[in-house]
Write a protein that holds these residues in place. Sequence first.
Motif, PDB file in Angstrom:
ATOM      1  N   GLN A 507       0.822  -1.208   0.000  1.00 59.10           N
ATOM      2  CA  GLN A 507       0.000   0.000   0.000  1.00 59.10           C
ATOM      3  C   GLN A 507       0.855   1.256   0.000  1.00 59.10           C
ATOM      4  N   GLN A 508       0.442   2.224  -0.821  1.00 54.30           N
ATOM      5  CA  GLN A 508       0.968   3.580  -0.746  1.00 54.30           C
ATOM      6  C   GLN A 508      -0.152   4.458  -0.195  1.00 54.30           C
ATOM      7  N   GLU A 509       0.213   5.344   0.724  1.00 51.85           N
ATOM      8  CA  GLU A 509      -0.781   6.216   1.344  1.00 51.85           C
ATOM      9  C   GLU A 509      -0.232   7.636   1.440  1.00 51.85           C
ATOM     10  N   VAL A 510      -1.047   8.599   1.074  1.00 50.67           N
ATOM     11  CA  VAL A 510      -0.719  10.016   1.199  1.00 50.67           C
ATOM     12  C   VAL A 510      -1.864  10.675   1.945  1.00 50.67           C
ATOM     13  N   GLY A 511      -1.539  11.478   2.930  1.00 50.05           N
ATOM     14  CA  GLY A 511      -2.608  12.090   3.700  1.00 50.05           C
ATOM     15  C   GLY A 511      -2.179  13.365   4.386  1.00 50.05           C
ATOM     16  N   VAL A 512      -3.130  13.959   5.080  1.00 53.45           N
ATOM     17  CA  VAL A 512      -2.856  15.138   5.895  1.00 53.45           C
ATOM     18  C   VAL A 512      -3.749  15.070   7.128  1.00 53.45           C
ATOM     19  N   LYS A 513      -3.163  15.372   8.277  1.00 54.11           N
ATOM     20  CA  LYS A 513      -3.897  15.429   9.532  1.00 54.11           C
ATOM     21  C   LYS A 513      -3.889  16.875  10.021  1.00 54.11           C
ATOM     22  N   TYR A 514      -5.066  17.335  10.436  1.00 55.90           N
ATOM     23  CA  TYR A 514      -5.226  18.743  10.762  1.00 55.90           C
ATOM     24  C   TYR A 514      -5.826  18.878  12.156  1.00 55.90           C
ATOM     25  N   THR A 515      -5.142  19.567  13.031  1.00 54.16           N
ATOM     26  CA  THR A 515      -5.651  19.884  14.361  1.00 54.16           C
ATOM     27  C   THR A 515      -5.825  21.400  14.436  1.00 54.16           C
ATOM     28  N   PRO A 516      -6.968  21.906  14.022  1.00 57.59           N
ATOM     29  CA  PRO A 516      -7.162  23.356  13.938  1.00 57.59           C
ATOM     30  C   PRO A 516      -7.273  24.000  15.315  1.00 57.59           C
ATOM     31  N   ASP A 517      -7.025  25.296  15.348  1.00 54.86           N
ATOM     32  CA  ASP A 517      -7.142  26.012  16.615  1.00 54.86           C
ATOM     33  C   ASP A 517      -8.519  26.620  16.812  1.00 54.86           C
ATOM     34  N   PHE A 518      -9.406  26.479  15.818  1.00 56.30           N
ATOM     35  CA  PHE A 518     -10.730  27.074  15.961  1.00 56.30           C
ATOM     36  C   PHE A 518     -11.747  26.120  16.574  1.00 56.30           C
ATOM     37  N   PHE A 519     -11.388  24.838  16.751  1.00 58.20           N
ATOM     38  CA  PHE A 519     -12.241  23.954  17.540  1.00 58.20           C
ATOM     39  C   PHE A 519     -11.413  22.785  18.066  1.00 58.20           C
ATOM     40  N   ASP A 520     -11.878  22.219  19.168  1.00 59.60           N
ATOM     41  CA  ASP A 520     -11.156  21.152  19.853  1.00 59.60           C
ATOM     42  C   ASP A 520     -11.438  19.834  19.136  1.00 59.60           C
ATOM     43  N   GLY A 521     -10.575  19.486  18.191  1.00 66.94           N
ATOM     44  CA  GLY A 521     -10.796  18.271  17.431  1.00 66.94           C
ATOM     45  C   GLY A 521      -9.764  18.098  16.344  1.00 66.94           C
ATOM     46  N   TYR A 522     -10.059  17.231  15.397  1.00 66.49           N
ATOM     47  CA  TYR A 522      -9.123  16.952  14.314  1.00 66.49           C
ATOM     48  C   TYR A 522      -9.891  16.645  13.036  1.00 66.49           C
ATOM     49  N   ILE A 523      -9.192  16.808  11.913  1.00 63.80           N
ATOM     50  CA  ILE A 523      -9.702  16.435  10.597  1.00 63.80           C
ATOM     51  C   ILE A 523      -8.591  15.670   9.889  1.00 63.80           C
ATOM     52  N   ASN A 524      -8.875  14.455   9.462  1.00 62.36           N
ATOM     53  CA  ASN A 524      -7.879  13.615   8.796  1.00 62.36           C
ATOM     54  C   ASN A 524      -8.345  13.273   7.385  1.00 62.36           C
ATOM     55  N   LEU A 525      -7.420  13.379   6.450  1.00 61.38           N
ATOM     56  CA  LEU A 525      -7.691  13.032   5.056  1.00 61.38           C
ATOM     57  C   LEU A 525      -6.606  12.081   4.581  1.00 61.38           C
ATOM     58  N   ALA A 526      -7.008  10.982   3.929  1.00 61.75           N
ATOM     59  CA  ALA A 526      -6.028   9.998   3.446  1.00 61.75           C
ATOM     60  C   ALA A 526      -6.429   9.494   2.069  1.00 61.75           C
ATOM     61  N   TRP A 527      -5.432   9.355   1.191  1.00 67.26           N
ATOM     62  CA  TRP A 527      -5.590   8.689  -0.103  1.00 67.26           C
ATOM     63  C   TRP A 527      -4.753   7.428  -0.057  1.00 67.26           C
TER      64      TRP A 527
END
Length: 695
Positions: A507-527
């Motif tokens: 498997q090859q995987e490319v992604g980005v993980k985001y921990t924004p400062d405007f809310f207490d949480g995370y957003i993860n994106l993966a291909w």
Amino acid sequence: MLHARKTILAAVVRRIIAYGVAPIALVSHAFADEQEQPQVMETMVVTASALKVETPMEETPKAVSIVTEEDMAQRNPQKLDEALRYTSGVTSQPYGADNDTDWIKVRGFDAATYLDGSRLFKDGYYTWLLEPYGLERVELIKGPASILFGEAPPGGVVNAVQKKPTDVPQGELHLEGGNNNHQAVGFDISDYANDDGSVRYRLVGMLKNTDGELNGTETKRYYLAPSLAIDVSDNTQLTLLASVLHDEGVPTNGFFPAYGTIINTPDGKIDPSTNLGEPDYDKYERTQISVGYQIEHQASDVWTLSQNLNYAYNDLYLRSSYAFPSDTSTVVGRGIVFRDGHNNSFTVDNKAVAKWNTSRVENTVLMGVDFQNHQNKGKEEDNFNFGDIDALNPEYGNFNPLEPANAHDRRINKTQTSLYAQYQAMLDYQWVGVIGGRYDYVKTRNESDKLSQSESRNDGNFSFNAGVMYLSPLGLSPYVSYSESFEVLSSIDLATGKLYKPLEGQQQEVGVKYTPDFFDGYINLAWFDLTQKNALVTNPSTSVQTQSGEVRSKGVELEAAGYVTEDIKLTASYTYTDATTEDTNGQGRKSVALIPRHSASTWINYDAANAGLYGWNFATGVRYIGETKDNPKSSNRTVPSYTLWDAMISYDITPQWQAQINATNLLDKEYISGCDYYCYYGQSRQVVLSANYRW
């Protein structure tokens, strides 16, 4: 039988003595220049024990999802596959609501299941079930993970974490009632076993009775899970774990012909609750026992040594009839499956973790030795002349009973011995790099005296993984990774008369993980782009499967979780999966059965205290499952998409008493969850009212 079980226990004791020594001492010298680390504010820091090294998910160049204890308490899943309904990359219950198997597919492939990092093996109908009430969380590592666990499917690893003694005493009495004759009582008690709290215990139990989705099916369960945590010293902690689960009842076999479900008939549709087996003849009993321990020793400021050991025993009796598929008639023939036997497994994982800092680099080294042994022994029979039944007007009692003398013996033995190592470095608190390798030696044997079969093979496999991540000051962390897997099959290739070769995944995987400062949480994106080689392909002229194919799955996963406001928590996911196979009866590459190209879900929880409704919690969830395809060897039919609505309301009556009601498929939508030769109806509306008394 009693003598056989005593023999098994004696063998287990010998193995524990042989392998249950102190964690393997991988002696090494590590000199570190100590420096103070800058204070970094983490947002919803979550780690997964399945990674074997405590690392925040935000700093892991790999897609990882966690179903927390809070999530499970809100959604109240009754099975493990229900707990993962709102997780990206997961196809849950594609075969409908089964009462004797958890069905979980990740990135287009079946997932391997673990309990506290120890493999729960599966051989055909010999599966392992977990009671969600006994779990504190469920971890999902997506994609190949052989570097951590050895042989396993490429889609992902589901690691269930059992409840363990807490630092603060607590207790709970749990009562449930609902439709489908659902009744349950559970308890969860954690307390000190001595005056200073250096020895703590926890006892979790559940009694449950539920009718199945089909008429005349049911499951009765008892579950008990004791654990004991001991602070041996300031540097050494030992946790003893055990569980017993017993199920009995009538199995739910939701195998429906396409004719009368997805294909209209002049006489109407088959009712989703129709039982096409024999409810007064079918029988299902399972007894599971798991015993083990986890020990961790802080050998120095740098080195931590640990060992996880587990023995699991699963006894199964299954007599289960089912209908054959049909595209032209609702009068169908039937077959029956008979299994009477047990499997047992022994696993021990010894690992050493070193952590040290230099002037610019934070270093982590993981090294380990892993041993696994799995044995399956029993009697089995598959009879394809059990009798006919009319799916629109079933009449029971017209069947050919099994003849026990026709059953044949089956013995399967699989042993895995492994060495693994992984190095992780963080440079200037901005760059994360991971590289690792593992070598596994697997011995497999499959025997049947009655069938004159005795096949064995030895396989050696090296697995590699690597990843790089950049931790930007904006909270965006892009990454790229590569990982491998291999899966050892214990069945025999009828085309060659030999055991199948291992399946191989990359498997090859490319992604980005985001921990924004405007809310207490995370957003993860993966291909991801995942390929399995040596896949099974059916010869269209002989209908025998051999290894000459490839299964490929590529897609995108988006997952977000966090507090939109102080009162509202949001969990959302979207998955795009393009899974294709060459096993198509010579039709070329086609879509894999049961896997939706698009799926999405949203769960919103609202704490109404600030609105003046003290103690009230409201939650709702929506699940969308897109179109799927039938098995390409069967047809090119498209199964329609469906959308389901779930809801929850809870109220804290007093600080001790809480009441909660959960409804899944609230509108009682009738839908087909998928087709794979057969077609399967999805779970109907399920309403459960629960009450908790906590102290």
